[in-house]
Structure formats: structure tokens, C-alpha cells
Design a protein around this motif. Structure first.
Motif, PDB file in Angstrom:
ATOM      1  N   ILE A 138       0.861  -1.192   0.000  1.00 37.12           N
ATOM      2  CA  ILE A 138       0.000   0.000   0.000  1.00 37.12           C
ATOM      3  C   ILE A 138       0.901   1.248   0.000  1.00 37.12           C
ATOM      4  N   ARG A 140       2.677   4.663   0.920  1.00 36.32           N
ATOM      5  CA  ARG A 140       2.959   5.138   2.282  1.00 36.32           C
ATOM      6  C   ARG A 140       1.906   6.109   2.805  1.00 36.32           C
ATOM      7  N   GLN A 141       1.498   7.053   1.954  1.00 39.85           N
ATOM      8  CA  GLN A 141       0.549   8.066   2.404  1.00 39.85           C
ATOM      9  C   GLN A 141      -0.774   7.425   2.838  1.00 39.85           C
ATOM     10  N   LYS A 142      -1.222   6.483   2.032  1.00 40.08           N
ATOM     11  CA  LYS A 142      -2.481   5.812   2.326  1.00 40.08           C
ATOM     12  C   LYS A 142      -2.367   4.962   3.599  1.00 40.08           C
ATOM     13  N   ALA A 143      -1.258   4.256   3.715  1.00 40.00           N
ATOM     14  CA  ALA A 143      -1.022   3.425   4.905  1.00 40.00           C
ATOM     15  C   ALA A 143      -0.941   4.302   6.152  1.00 40.00           C
ATOM     16  N   TRP A 144      -0.294   5.437   6.011  1.00 37.07           N
ATOM     17  CA  TRP A 144      -0.140   6.390   7.118  1.00 37.07           C
ATOM     18  C   TRP A 144      -1.508   6.843   7.633  1.00 37.07           C
ATOM     19  N   GLU A 145      -2.377   7.196   6.697  1.00 38.48           N
ATOM     20  CA  GLU A 145      -3.714   7.662   7.080  1.00 38.48           C
ATOM     21  C   GLU A 145      -4.492   6.570   7.810  1.00 38.48           C
ATOM     22  N   ARG A 146      -4.409   5.394   7.258  1.00 43.13           N
ATOM     23  CA  ARG A 146      -5.123   4.251   7.858  1.00 43.13           C
ATOM     24  C   ARG A 146      -4.570   3.958   9.270  1.00 43.13           C
TER      25      ARG A 146
END
Ligand code: ADP
Ligand code: MG
Length: 274
Positions: A138, A140-146
């Protein structure tokens, strides 16, 4: 030596209207001459919370570890979401699953352990992001948000940049739960996640699990020694003895009016130990 089992007796996949999320079909697990799971049949339907109780050595952890594909089974088949987990289809027959097949199937399942096993050199947030980024790929930005969202959910958002050594046991376990959820599993496994905790922080972890049960449709299996918690939270309680389900039922029935002698004995012994 294991006698090779005739796998043709097991379906290639489960079909119909009532396919469970998890099915153990005649699962046997041995360590040498010790039979730890003995022709175990167990179904868990989607969204169900099943708690597993029973004496030490009765096979509770092994049930979770075989489902997590950390252990191979000797006989039987485990199905997840209708598909075989421990086996795969080849030329219209079931054969033991390859490593690659296991990796694919394993992504549906996450597990939390008694000892939280966080990566010591990573912060709380980095611990949560590791799997989504490096295993699931995934961005990084998306994983970070999640992961931020999940740390918020377990009440650890303000500690996201701390290393595990700076966190209490209860806090580490909450991060471990967020980390497990970050993999977006369909099935969550909890193995005595409060056993290593000081009594005063047990509530912060059980409250997170309560929240998961009330707000999410995850399918869950939880081994616990906390009978009160098991009673509160479970849709069904399974009492394990000698690698089999000795007794099972709705918590009010199993705890309130146990029919079987062995269940009564176990519950009495647990009560006396308190
Ligand atoms: P529980 O979680 O109910 O206490 P386990 O599933 O951990 O029980 O273990 C069941 C039995 O299997 C125990 O007798 C244990 O000693 C044995 N066992 C578990 N893991 C191993 C292993 N890796 N090698 C040999 N024996 C094991
Ligand atoms: Mg155990």
C-alpha cells in the motif's frame, strides 16, 4: 510417520448459502506422539466472536496458530471464507498448500499474542505501517492515514512517535492490536492478550476489543482466561479439553447453567483460583 490421508473426502471448496468464515474439518495436529488437536470440527460464521476457554495444554493456542498458518496440520482441512487454507486445488484434488498459496490466504487473518512482539526499533506508527507498506504494498501516504486512524481508535494517537520501550504493557498491546488491524483482516485472533498485563491496565485492552466487537463486523476468535470478559463479549464460548471441543454454547448457558461435568469442574477450579 504420518499415514497419508485420503483428501478426496474433503470438498475442494465450501459452497451454498451458509458458508462459514472459518471451518476446521476433522483437523488433527500432532507433535511427535502427542496429539494436540484431535479430529477437531469448528465453524465460525462471519462477524461472530467465539471465545475459547480451557485448561493449559488443551490446544487453545494451537487452534489459533494453525489458523494463522504458523503450524502445519497433520490431518483434516481448514477452510477460510469457503476456500481451503491448509490445502489448495491441483488437477481437481486437494494437495498441501504451497508457501505462495499460504501467503495469499494468510492476508485474510491477523493475530495478537500474549507478548505483543512489537518491533523494538520502530515507533508505534512505524510498527503499524510496516505490514501495509512492505507486505501489502500500500502506498505510504495511504497506509499512514489508515494507521493514524487505527491508533486513534485504540487511544494511542498521541503516542504514535514513541518506541515500544517507552510504552506500558497495555499501551504496547493496544499498538499491537492496531498493527494487526492495519492489515485489514477478515479474521482477528487474540491469544490471551491480557495475560502478561498488570491488572490495572487490562481494562484499556479489553475496552478496545469490546469496541471492535460492537463497531466492526470482523470475525474473531479469542483465547482468554478472563471468564467474565469471555462471558460479556462472546457470541459463543467453546470449552477445549484434550484437543477437542468438550462443550460449547451461548455464554449465558455455558457459564450460567453448564450441563457437562467437565465444564462444571473447570469453571469451579477457575473460580477457586481467583
Ligand atoms: P494451550 O494454549 O491450551 O495451553 P497449546 O495449544 O499451546 O495449549 O499446546 C497444547 C499442547 O501441545 C501442550 O501439551 C504443549 O506442550 C504442546 N505443544 C505446543 N507447541 C509445541 C511444540 N512446538 N512442540 C511440542 N509440543 C508442543
Ligand atoms: Mg495457550
Amino acid at each position: 510417520m504420518d499415514v497419508t490421508e485420503d483428501l478426496s473426502q474433503y470438498p475442494l471448496e465450501l459452497t451454498g448459502d451458509d458458508v462459514p468464515m472459518v471451518r476446521f474439518l476433522q483437523v488433527t495436529k500432532r507433535y511427535g506422539s502427542l496429539t494436540v488437536l484431535d479430529h477437531l470440527d469448528l465453524d465460525v460464521v462471519e462477524g461472530e466472536m467465539v471465545t475459547i476457554i480451557g485448561p493449559s495444554g488443551s490446544g487453545k493456542t494451537t487452534v489459533l496458530r494453525t489458523l494463522m498458518t504458523l503450524e502445519r496440520i497433520n490431518e483434516g482441512v481448514i477452510y477460510v471464507d469457503g476456500k481451503p487454507l491448509t490445502h489448495m486445488e491441483r488437477d481437481g484434488k486437494l494437495v498441501p498448500a504451497s508457501q505462495k498459496y499460504l501467503r495469499g490466504m494468510r492476508s485474510k487473518i491477523s493475530m495478537c499474542f500474549q507478548h505483543f512482539n512489537l518491533f523494538p526499533h520502530m515507533t508505534a506508527l512505524e510498527n503499524c505501517m510496516e505490514g501495509p507498506v512492505h507486505v501489502l504494498g500500500i502506498p505510504r501516504q495511504k497506509a499512514w492515514e489508515r494507521c493514524e486512524e487505527l491508533l486513534e481508535m485504540v487511544g494511542m494517537a498521541d503516542k504514535r512517535d514513541q518506541y515500544p520501550s517507552r510504552l506500558s504493557g497495555g499501551q504496547q498491546q493496544r499498538v499491537a492490536i492496531a498493527r494487526a488491524l492495519a492489515m485489514r483482516p477478515k479474521i482477528m485472533l487474540f491469544d490471551e492478550v491480557t495475560s502478561a498485563l498488570d491488572p490495572e491496565v487490562i481494562g484499556e485492552v479489553t475496552n478496545v476489543i469490546r469496541r471492535l466487537v460492537s463497531e466492526h463486523s470482523l470475525t474473531m476468535l479469542m483465547v482468554t482466561h478472563q471468564m467474565g470478559f469471555a462471558r460479556d463479549i462472546a457470541d459463543r464460548v467453546c470449552f477445549f479439553l484434550g484437543g477437542r471441543i468438550e462443550d460449547q454454547g451461548a455464554p449465558e448457558k455455558l457459564f450460567g447453567n453448564p450441563q457437562r461435568k467437565r465444564t462444571q469442574q473447570f469453571l469451579r477450579a477457575v473460580k477457586e483460583a481467583l
